[in-house]
Design an enzyme around this catalytic site. Structure first.
Site, PDB file in Angstrom:
ATOM      1  CE  LYS A  41      -0.213  -0.166   4.909  1.00  0.00           C
ATOM      2  NZ  LYS A  41      -0.986  -0.625   6.111  1.00  0.00           N
ATOM      3  NE  ARG A 139      -6.799   1.096  11.595  1.00  0.00           N
ATOM      4  CZ  ARG A 139      -5.724   0.641  11.213  1.00  0.00           C
ATOM      5  NH1 ARG A 139      -4.501   1.555  11.442  1.00  0.00           N
ATOM      6  NH2 ARG A 139      -5.621  -0.272  10.147  1.00  0.00           N
ATOM      7  CG  HIS A 168      -4.365  -4.419  11.203  1.00  0.00           C
ATOM      8  ND1 HIS A 168      -3.053  -5.078  11.091  1.00  0.00           N
ATOM      9  CD2 HIS A 168      -4.132  -3.253  11.392  1.00  0.00           C
ATOM     10  CE1 HIS A 168      -2.125  -4.217  10.974  1.00  0.00           C
ATOM     11  NE2 HIS A 168      -2.720  -2.996  10.927  1.00  0.00           N
ATOM     12  NE  ARG A 223      -3.180  -8.102   7.457  1.00  0.00           N
ATOM     13  CZ  ARG A 223      -3.965  -8.683   8.479  1.00  0.00           C
ATOM     14  NH1 ARG A 223      -4.507  -9.611   8.421  1.00  0.00           N
ATOM     15  NH2 ARG A 223      -3.887  -7.932   9.391  1.00  0.00           N
ATOM     16  CE1 TYR A 264      15.553  32.134   4.227  1.00  0.00           C
ATOM     17  CE2 TYR A 264      15.054  29.664   3.956  1.00  0.00           C
ATOM     18  CZ  TYR A 264      15.188  30.974   3.354  1.00  0.00           C
ATOM     19  OH  TYR A 264      15.074  31.180   1.998  1.00  0.00           O
ATOM     20  CB  CYS A 311      16.261  25.974   3.183  1.00  0.00           C
ATOM     21  SG  CYS A 311      17.338  26.871   4.226  1.00  0.00           S
ATOM     22  CG  ASP A 313      14.438  24.519  -2.504  1.00  0.00           C
ATOM     23  OD1 ASP A 313      13.420  24.247  -2.742  1.00  0.00           O
ATOM     24  OD2 ASP A 313      14.052  25.995  -2.664  1.00  0.00           O
TER      25      ASP A 313
HETATM   26  C1  LIG Z   1      -0.430  -1.859   6.876  1.00  0.00           C
HETATM   27  C2  LIG Z   1      -0.936  -3.136   7.043  1.00  0.00           C
HETATM   28  C3  LIG Z   1      -0.274  -4.087   7.447  1.00  0.00           C
HETATM   29  C4  LIG Z   1       1.103  -4.368   7.620  1.00  0.00           C
HETATM   30  O1  LIG Z   1       1.661  -3.722   8.773  1.00  0.00           O
HETATM   31  P1  LIG Z   1       3.165  -3.529   9.081  1.00  0.00           P
HETATM   32  O2  LIG Z   1       3.393  -3.159  10.286  1.00  0.00           O
HETATM   33  O3  LIG Z   1       3.935  -2.524   8.104  1.00  0.00           O
HETATM   34  O4  LIG Z   1       3.785  -4.867   8.956  1.00  0.00           O
HETATM   35  C5  LIG Z   1      -0.956  -5.228   7.453  1.00  0.00           C
HETATM   36  N1  LIG Z   1      -2.322  -5.460   7.866  1.00  0.00           N
HETATM   37  C6  LIG Z   1      -2.958  -4.264   7.592  1.00  0.00           C
HETATM   38  C7  LIG Z   1      -4.514  -4.416   7.544  1.00  0.00           C
HETATM   39  C8  LIG Z   1      -2.421  -3.104   7.180  1.00  0.00           C
HETATM   40  O5  LIG Z   1      -3.330  -1.880   7.004  1.00  0.00           O
END
Ligand SMILES: *Cc1c(COP(=O)(O)O)cnc(C)c1O
Length: 376
Positions: A41, A139, A168, A223, A264, A311, A313
């Site tokens: 992602k 979430r 998750h 994942r 600056y 800065c 740039d």
């Molecule tokens: C981003 C994400 C992951 C990966 O998480 P990491 O901490 O980068 O390994 C896995 N599952 C879901 C649903 C995520 O949004």
């Protein structure tokens, strides 16, 4: 923007490092009988989704994960054929192209499920769905009290195949945190309820941290995201190799006298005569301005402090009595192998995580160059 004219600052992406990291993670997963979904992602966490996807598949990933359906469809358009899961869009997204292109879709609610089913019946193809249970992150995901209704409805949908249930973790990067086992227990309950509804889904739960530290939570699929890019959220001693280097060059040097101030606001004053090197990378290129006075670069085989404000740039490096040649390589962050700065160090200094640093490097003005993974 013509990328070749914008090499003042560039990110180098080591695709061999990504392949190596994914191979390491996939080996861990395989030891528990799980497959590996590399999460790509946000344009591959700022590394470039398509090249990363190819390197990850080379390394043994058989799935790829994206946030949005558009990200998944971009991978399909680039010829990526492995299983894809996309998990979060706004409610007006049209799921039909995803279903037609064989992208697995996540559903956290009855509303999402029915929009996916409606899109499937319009296309005439079956939708592949992963039902998401909220086990405590609070979430996205379906709250446990609505879950029995969601799994029953999914089982009854004629145009939908339920491929998996998933969730998750909130605190996997703090091994031993009590929420991890609590979430795992709620995940078990959700699985039993899915089975009672007549489903026989795969299960997936583990992000990078859990892939590295909780083999008992690998289930059918892991994942990992950040670990694939070589950044370790749990600081284990696994051989993960950071894939991204942010570099630039010296474009000008000058001698200044003791008492002269730099950049600056004149926040830094030379305490001795010294040589300054100008590096054409600033906050518009991904150097956080909050690193002003708190960063150093790798230049000429050693660390040297960046002095004065960052800065838009450019930044200014104090080289003492050394005079680096114009064109000398400057590493702002990288793998840190020789003791150079890392994305983790930037993150620690400014109070964020390395995820945000590398993901923030996707900028049109910063040239991106790939190393390794040749010919693919
Ligand atoms: C981003 C994400 C992951 C990966 O998480 P990491 O901490 O980068 O390994 C896995 N599952 C879901 C649903 C995520 O949004």
């Amino acid at each position: 923007m013509n990328a070749d004219l914008h090499r003042r600052a560039e990110v180098l992406i080591d695709l061999d490092a990504i392949r190596h990291n994914i191979a390491l993670l996939a080996e861990r997963a395989a030891a528990s009988g799980a497959a590996t979904m590399a999460v790509v992602k946000a344009d591959g966490y700022g590394h470039g989704a398509v090249p990363v996807a190819r390197a990850a598949v080379d390394g043994g990933a058989t799935w790829l994960g994206t946030c949005s359906l558009a990200e998944a469809l971009d991978l399909r358009a680039a010829g990526v054929t492995v299983r894809l899961l996309s998990w979060l869009d706004s409610d007006d997204v049209d799921f039909a192209p995803g279903i037609e292109q064989g992208v697995d879709l996540a559903a956290s609610s009855m509303g999402e499920l029915s929009r996916i089913a409606a899109a499937a019946s319009r296309t005439g193809a079956r939708a592949r769905v992963h039902l998401k249970i909220d086990t405590g992150l609070n979430r996205n995901g379906c709250p446990p009290e609505s879950w029995p209704q969601l799994v029953k409805a999914a089982a009854a949908e004629s145009d939908v195949d339920v491929v998996a249930i998933w969730s998750h973790l909130a605190c996997a990067d703090e091994p031993g945190h009590p929420s991890i086992d609590l979430q795992a227990a709620r995940f078990d309950t959700a699985y039993s309820q899915a089975r009672e509804a007549g489903l026989n889904p795969l299960r997936h739960l583990a992000n990078s941290a859990a892939t590295l530290t909780r083999p008992d939570l690998h289930f059918d699929l892991v994942r990992p995201g950040i670990a694939g890019y070589g950044l370790n959220p749990v600081s284990t001693d696994d051989d993960l190799r950071p894939a991204m280097t942010f570099r630039s060059t010296v474009v000008l040097t000058k001698r200044i006298a003791a008492g002269e101030s730099v950049s600056y606001g004149h926040t830094w004053t030379a305490s001795r005569d010294t040589t300054l090197a100008l590096v054409p990378a600033g906050y518009a290129d991904g150097v956080p301005r909050t690193l002003s006075g708190r960063m150093s670069v790798w230049l000429g085989g050693m660390r040297r402090p960046v002095v004065g404000r960052v800065c838009m740039d450019q930044i200014v490096v104090d080289c003492g009595d050394d005079e680096p040649p114009v064109g000398a390589d400057v590493v702002l962050f990288g793998a840190g192998a020789e003791g150079g700065p890392t994305a983790r160090e930037w993150a620690d200094t400014i109070g964020t995580i390395d995820y945000e640093i590398v993901t923030g490097m996707y900028r049109p003005r910063v040239h991106r160059r790939y190393l390794g993974g040749a010919g693919r």
